[in-house]
Design a protein around this motif. Structure first.
Motif, PDB file in Angstrom:
ATOM      1  N   TYR A  41       3.723   4.621  34.156  1.00  9.63           N
ATOM      2  CA  TYR A  41       4.159   3.333  33.589  1.00  9.63           C
ATOM      3  C   TYR A  41       5.185   2.663  34.504  1.00  9.63           C
ATOM      4  N   ARG A  42       6.054   3.470  35.099  1.00 14.53           N
ATOM      5  CA  ARG A  42       7.059   2.905  36.022  1.00 14.53           C
ATOM      6  C   ARG A  42       6.368   2.303  37.248  1.00 14.53           C
ATOM      7  N   LEU A  43       5.338   2.994  37.765  1.00 19.69           N
ATOM      8  CA  LEU A  43       4.621   2.488  38.944  1.00 19.69           C
ATOM      9  C   LEU A  43       3.926   1.167  38.635  1.00 19.69           C
ATOM     10  N   VAL A 110      -3.156  -2.224  27.964  1.00 22.04           N
ATOM     11  CA  VAL A 110      -2.655  -1.589  29.198  1.00 22.04           C
ATOM     12  C   VAL A 110      -2.641  -0.073  28.987  1.00 22.04           C
ATOM     13  N   ARG A 111      -2.169   0.358  27.825  1.00 20.34           N
ATOM     14  CA  ARG A 111      -2.143   1.797  27.519  1.00 20.34           C
ATOM     15  C   ARG A 111      -3.567   2.363  27.561  1.00 20.34           C
ATOM     16  N   ALA A 112      -4.512   1.602  26.986  1.00 19.89           N
ATOM     17  CA  ALA A 112      -5.907   2.079  26.976  1.00 19.89           C
ATOM     18  C   ALA A 112      -6.425   2.171  28.408  1.00 19.89           C
ATOM     19  N   GLY A 131       5.460  13.044  28.334  1.00 23.19           N
ATOM     20  CA  GLY A 131       5.448  11.617  28.014  1.00 23.19           C
ATOM     21  C   GLY A 131       5.902  11.278  26.616  1.00 23.19           C
ATOM     22  N   ARG A 132       5.265  10.253  26.051  1.00 23.62           N
ATOM     23  CA  ARG A 132       5.623   9.790  24.702  1.00 23.62           C
ATOM     24  C   ARG A 132       4.455   9.977  23.730  1.00 23.62           C
ATOM     25  N   ASP A 133       3.232   9.938  24.287  1.00 26.69           N
ATOM     26  CA  ASP A 133       2.035   9.973  23.431  1.00 26.69           C
ATOM     27  C   ASP A 133       1.005  10.956  23.967  1.00 26.69           C
ATOM     28  N   ARG A 185      12.230   0.172  21.066  1.00 25.83           N
ATOM     29  CA  ARG A 185      10.984  -0.411  21.562  1.00 25.83           C
ATOM     30  C   ARG A 185       9.843   0.620  21.477  1.00 25.83           C
ATOM     31  N   ASP A 186      10.150   1.873  21.881  1.00 23.77           N
ATOM     32  CA  ASP A 186       9.108   2.919  21.882  1.00 23.77           C
ATOM     33  C   ASP A 186       8.701   3.303  20.457  1.00 23.77           C
ATOM     34  N   LEU A 187       9.681   3.325  19.544  1.00 20.73           N
ATOM     35  CA  LEU A 187       9.402   3.754  18.166  1.00 20.73           C
ATOM     36  C   LEU A 187       8.668   2.690  17.374  1.00 20.73           C
TER      37      LEU A 187
HETATM   38  O1  C5P Z   1       9.750   8.909  30.676  1.00 19.91           O
HETATM   39  P1  C5P Z   1      10.163   7.677  31.418  1.00 19.91           P
HETATM   40  O2  C5P Z   1      11.594   7.265  31.186  1.00 19.91           O
HETATM   41  O3  C5P Z   1       9.850   7.750  32.878  1.00 19.91           O
HETATM   42  O4  C5P Z   1       9.248   6.503  30.824  1.00 19.91           O
HETATM   43  C1  C5P Z   1       9.519   5.152  31.083  1.00 19.91           C
HETATM   44  C2  C5P Z   1       8.999   4.324  29.909  1.00 19.91           C
HETATM   45  O5  C5P Z   1       7.570   4.355  29.902  1.00 19.91           O
HETATM   46  C3  C5P Z   1       9.427   4.821  28.532  1.00 19.91           C
HETATM   47  O6  C5P Z   1      10.638   4.246  28.102  1.00 19.91           O
HETATM   48  C4  C5P Z   1       8.272   4.420  27.637  1.00 19.91           C
HETATM   49  O7  C5P Z   1       8.477   3.123  27.133  1.00 19.91           O
HETATM   50  C5  C5P Z   1       7.082   4.367  28.574  1.00 19.91           C
HETATM   51  N1  C5P Z   1       6.182   5.516  28.397  1.00 19.91           N
HETATM   52  C6  C5P Z   1       5.229   5.432  27.402  1.00 19.91           C
HETATM   53  N2  C5P Z   1       4.323   6.428  27.252  1.00 19.91           N
HETATM   54  C7  C5P Z   1       4.358   7.514  28.033  1.00 19.91           C
HETATM   55  C8  C5P Z   1       5.356   7.638  29.038  1.00 19.91           C
HETATM   56  C9  C5P Z   1       6.267   6.619  29.182  1.00 19.91           C
HETATM   57  O8  C5P Z   1       5.189   4.460  26.662  1.00 19.91           O
HETATM   58  N3  C5P Z   1       3.444   8.469  27.851  1.00 19.91           N
END
Ligand code: C5P
Length: 225
Positions: A41-43, A110-112, A131-133, A185-187
């Motif tokens: 996601y950062r890239l 984008v996630r898909a 990750g998150r998901d 934002r993530d939640l």
């Molecule tokens: O883990 P990291 O801080 O590098 O992730 C950056 C951002 O990318 C997170 O704050 C989150 O919003 C998003 N992310 C995500 N799903 C993932 C990994 C990261 O939404 N599997």
């Protein structure tokens, strides 16, 4: 060999919960591959910023995915990430990139679009996905799922130490505020919000050090493998 033969361990949780170091330890103890999905996601966010694309413009972000040239290599201590063949590791670790990533990550399409990129890391003998998901959306069939949490104060302190150790400047109060904002934002996003999978083992790492969390996770895997 198909994907089902590959053992997948997912480690999800908020930023600063210690997922990254834990995932690295677990992958190296088991001899598994490692996926740092946050780096992906950062890239993408970095590519968007370099191209001058608005991070809220989902259509434009989707176009970037058609030519998303990324690669990872193992460095002395930290992973090295390449975007269009350029080493962008330092820029990727900044708070700016993290914040931009969480904006890019809000878009469902984008996630898909990134699912296949992430699933390509699922290679024998196994994968540790951070990750998150990972346990809910990317690898719902994973054999072992963990969800790491810790109080926002502790997470901000940890991130502060990480940044200082990398020679970057940081301020704890700012980090804590940024983290709370990013957690929100993530939640609260509609697409894959940050939530433990129903079958995940939730581990609160607030009062545990990295060695203790690693041992807890590895013994759970050994006892249930
Ligand atoms: O883990 P990291 O801080 O590098 O992730 C950056 C951002 O990318 C997170 O704050 C989150 O919003 C998003 N992310 C995500 N799903 C993932 C990994 C990261 O939404 N599997």
């Amino acid at each position: 060999m198909n994907d089902q033969d590959v053992i997948v361990v997912t480690i999800d949780g908020p930023g600063g919960s210690g997922k990254g170091s834990l995932a690295l330890n677990v992958a190296s103890a088991l001899g598994f591959h490692l996926l740092d999905s946050g780096a992906i996601y950062r890239l993408l966010a970095l590519k968007a910023m370099r191209t001058g694309i608005d991070l809220d413009d989902e259509e434009a972000l989707l176009v970037l995915l058609d030519d998303f040239d990324i690669r990872f290599a193992t460095g002395d201590e930290l992973a090295i990430a390449f975007l269009d063949n350029e080493d962008v590791s330092a820029e990727l670790r900044t708070e700016k990139a993290g914040d931009a990533a969480s904006r890019v990550a809000r878009h469902g399409r984008v996630r898909a679009g990134l699912l296949a990129v992430q699933r390509a890391f699922c290679q024998p003998p196994g994968l540790v996905a951070d990750g998150r998901d990972m346990g809910t959306a990317v690898f719902p069939e994973a054999r072992f799922k963990f969800f790491l949490c810790a109080s926002v104060e502790i997470r901000a302190q940890r991130r502060y130490k990480q940044l200082i150790n990398m020679g970057l400047s940081a301020n704890i109060a700012d980090l804590q505020a940024d983290m709370s904002e990013r957690d929100e934002r993530d939640l609260n996003r509609e697409a894959s919000p940050l939530l433990p999978a129903e079958d995940a083992l939730v581990v609160d790492s607030s009062l545990l050090n990295l060695e203790q969390v690693t041992e807890l996770v590895l013994s759970h895997i050994r006892n249930n493998g």
